[in-house]
Design an enzyme around this catalytic site. Structure first.
Site, PDB file in Angstrom:
ATOM      1  N   ARG A  33       1.600 -10.050  -3.632  1.00  0.00           N
ATOM      2  CA  ARG A  33       0.809  -8.881  -4.095  1.00  0.00           C
ATOM      3  C   ARG A  33       0.794  -8.921  -5.630  1.00  0.00           C
ATOM      4  NH1 ARG A  33       1.923  -3.125  -1.547  1.00  0.00           N
ATOM      5  NH2 ARG A  33      -0.268  -2.810  -2.059  1.00  0.00           N
ATOM      6  N   ASP A  85       3.252   1.651 -10.294  1.00  0.00           N
ATOM      7  CA  ASP A  85       3.452   0.236  -9.930  1.00  0.00           C
ATOM      8  C   ASP A  85       3.571  -0.670 -11.139  1.00  0.00           C
ATOM      9  OD1 ASP A  85       2.045   1.508  -7.458  1.00  0.00           O
ATOM     10  OD2 ASP A  85       3.040  -0.329  -6.788  1.00  0.00           O
TER      11      ASP A  85
HETATM   12  O1  MRU Z   1       0.347  -0.090  -1.692  1.00  0.00           O
HETATM   13  P1  MRU Z   1       1.704   0.528  -1.807  1.00  0.00           P
HETATM   14  O2  MRU Z   1       2.038   1.413  -0.651  1.00  0.00           O
HETATM   15  O3  MRU Z   1       2.765  -0.490  -2.110  1.00  0.00           O
HETATM   16  O4  MRU Z   1       1.595   1.469  -3.093  1.00  0.00           O
HETATM   17  C1  MRU Z   1       2.744   2.161  -3.510  1.00  0.00           C
HETATM   18  C2  MRU Z   1       2.515   3.078  -4.637  1.00  0.00           C
HETATM   19  O5  MRU Z   1       1.451   3.140  -5.207  1.00  0.00           O
HETATM   20  C3  MRU Z   1       3.703   3.881  -5.101  1.00  0.00           C
HETATM   21  O6  MRU Z   1       3.288   5.111  -5.582  1.00  0.00           O
HETATM   22  C4  MRU Z   1       4.401   3.112  -6.222  1.00  0.00           C
HETATM   23  O7  MRU Z   1       4.740   1.821  -5.806  1.00  0.00           O
HETATM   24  C5  MRU Z   1       5.605   3.802  -6.712  1.00  0.00           C
HETATM   25  S1  MRU Z   1       6.977   3.560  -5.627  1.00  0.00           S
HETATM   26  C6  MRU Z   1       8.360   4.292  -6.207  1.00  0.00           C
END
Ligand code: MRU
Length: 364
Positions: A103, A251
């Site tokens: 990812r 992220d």
């Molecule tokens: O696609 P995801 O479910 O991995 O996205 C996660 C998020 O956007 C969260 O808000 C982010 O990773 C913060 S986690 C503490």
């Protein structure tokens, strides 16, 4: 990949991820794609299992992805343990590259792999078996530090909330997204532990419903009053005076404080601004990427069209509909009232303050 356990969702929740055994062990994780209707842990026994689990969001959330990748590297090197150190190092580079392709947006993935690579480099004189042990120790350390960072973020952020506050969050930045109690949700858990009554509006978070499936579930597990809303309702709830603050995770945060988070976060931040509501981002230092000057440089993952046209197996758009499915967006620093880190608040969110805080944490 094998299924390890299936337990009732009301039972005490095991850790999001945990390493089982010694250097020849494996990674156990909650399969988050099945929640909230089924609670199952799966065992990742190969690096390919971990790559697939990250890509398919069985494990997701920036810090949890970092921890999973660190353990994934150990799995990927188990078969290289009998080889020469040179061959082991070559396998390490290949495995880092492979896991990096799972990812693109959450920087914690690359941060954790860089840290693992550095740990191996430091042990220049060690043989392959010794380096594998060091790498497992480092992965455990990353996991433990993440748990501590979550707790510290909770303590810092809880000071922003008052008894009786209603707050709003987007996506899932809870225990499922980290090795600990989460980032945004850790703030709510810590405030509740201080005896404050906190109520949380939970955006369902289209298209993969991390809010509805995971955040609502976690808050209910912890008996935090929560109300689930569709993403499109957030503005109306704010207009009616129902929200005192917004807290989300991130992220990747660029040097100027622009923060990437789940698609829809930028809309929520803009709505918060329009209604005079503070918008907070809760994130550990592992989520900052000071090599990027602004959010415009953050790579944004695009995911398959069928997540929108066939969400959870049911067709909801005409055949061959043209789709745009970015998984993240970027909230401009000027929309963020403060970034809640494990070592205090960054406010106002300026490049100078971001660099100073991240530097201070790195040096401590
Ligand atoms: O696609 P995801 O479910 O991995 O996205 C996660 C998020 O956007 C969260 O808000 C982010 O990773 C913060 S986690 C503490």
């Amino acid at each position: 990949m094998t299924s390890a356990a299936s337990v009732s969702a009301s039972a005490k929740v095991p850790r999001t991820l945990s390493w089982q055994g010694d250097t020849s062990g494996h990674l156990r994780m909650i399969d988050q794609t099945l929640l909230p209707t089924e609670f199952r842990e799966i065992d990742c026994k190969t690096v390919e299992d971990v790559w697939e689990a990250i890509r398919m969001l069985r494990v997701r959330g920036a810090p949890a992805i970092g921890v999973a990748a660190a353990y994934g590297l150990v799995l990927g090197l188990q078969s290289a343990v009998e080889r020469s150190r040179g061959e082991f190092d070559a396998a390490l580079e290949q495995t880092v590259e492979y896991l990096s392709s799972s990812r693109p947006t959450a920087v914690n993935l690359f941060w954790a792999l860089d840290r693992m690579r550095s740990a191996a480099k430091r042990a220049a004189e060690a043989d392959s078996a010794q380096v594998l042990q060091l790498l497992l120790d480092e992965a455990r350390q990353i996991e433990e530090e993440d748990r501590e960072m979550c707790a510290a973020i909770g303590r810092v952020g809880a000071e922003l909330l008052r008894d009786g506050d209603s707050v709003l969050t987007h996506c899932n930045a809870g225990g499922l997204a980290t090795a600990g109690d989460g980032t945004a949700l850790s703030v709510f858990f810590a405030a509740a532990a201080q005896g404050k009554q906190i109520h949380v509006f939970v955006d369902e978070t289209r298209p993969l419903l991390q809010g509805a499936r995971l955040t609502e579930w976690e808050l209910m597990q912890r008996s935090i009053p929560a109300t689930l809303i569709c993403d499109s309702m957030a503005g109306w709830v704010m207009k009616q005076g129902g929200v005192r603050a917004v807290v989300t995770g991130a992220d990747r945060i660029a040097a100027n404080g622009d923060a990437a988070n789940k698609i829809g976060t930028y809309s929520v931040a803009t709505l918060a601004k329009a209604h005079g509501i503070p918008f907070y981002v809760a994130a550990p230092s592992s989520t900052f990427d000071l090599s990027l000057s602004s959010g415009a440089e953050i790579p944004i993952e695009e995911r398959a069209a069928n997540e929108i046209t066939h969400g959870f197996g049911r067709q909801t758009a005409p055949d061959n509909a043209q789709v745009f499915n970015p998984a993240f967006d970027v909230t401009d620093a000027e929309l963020i009232a403060a970034i809640i880190t494990e070592r205090g608040l960054i406010t106002p969110v300026t490049e100078e303050n971001v660099r100073r805080t991240v530097q201070r944490i790195a040096e401590s």
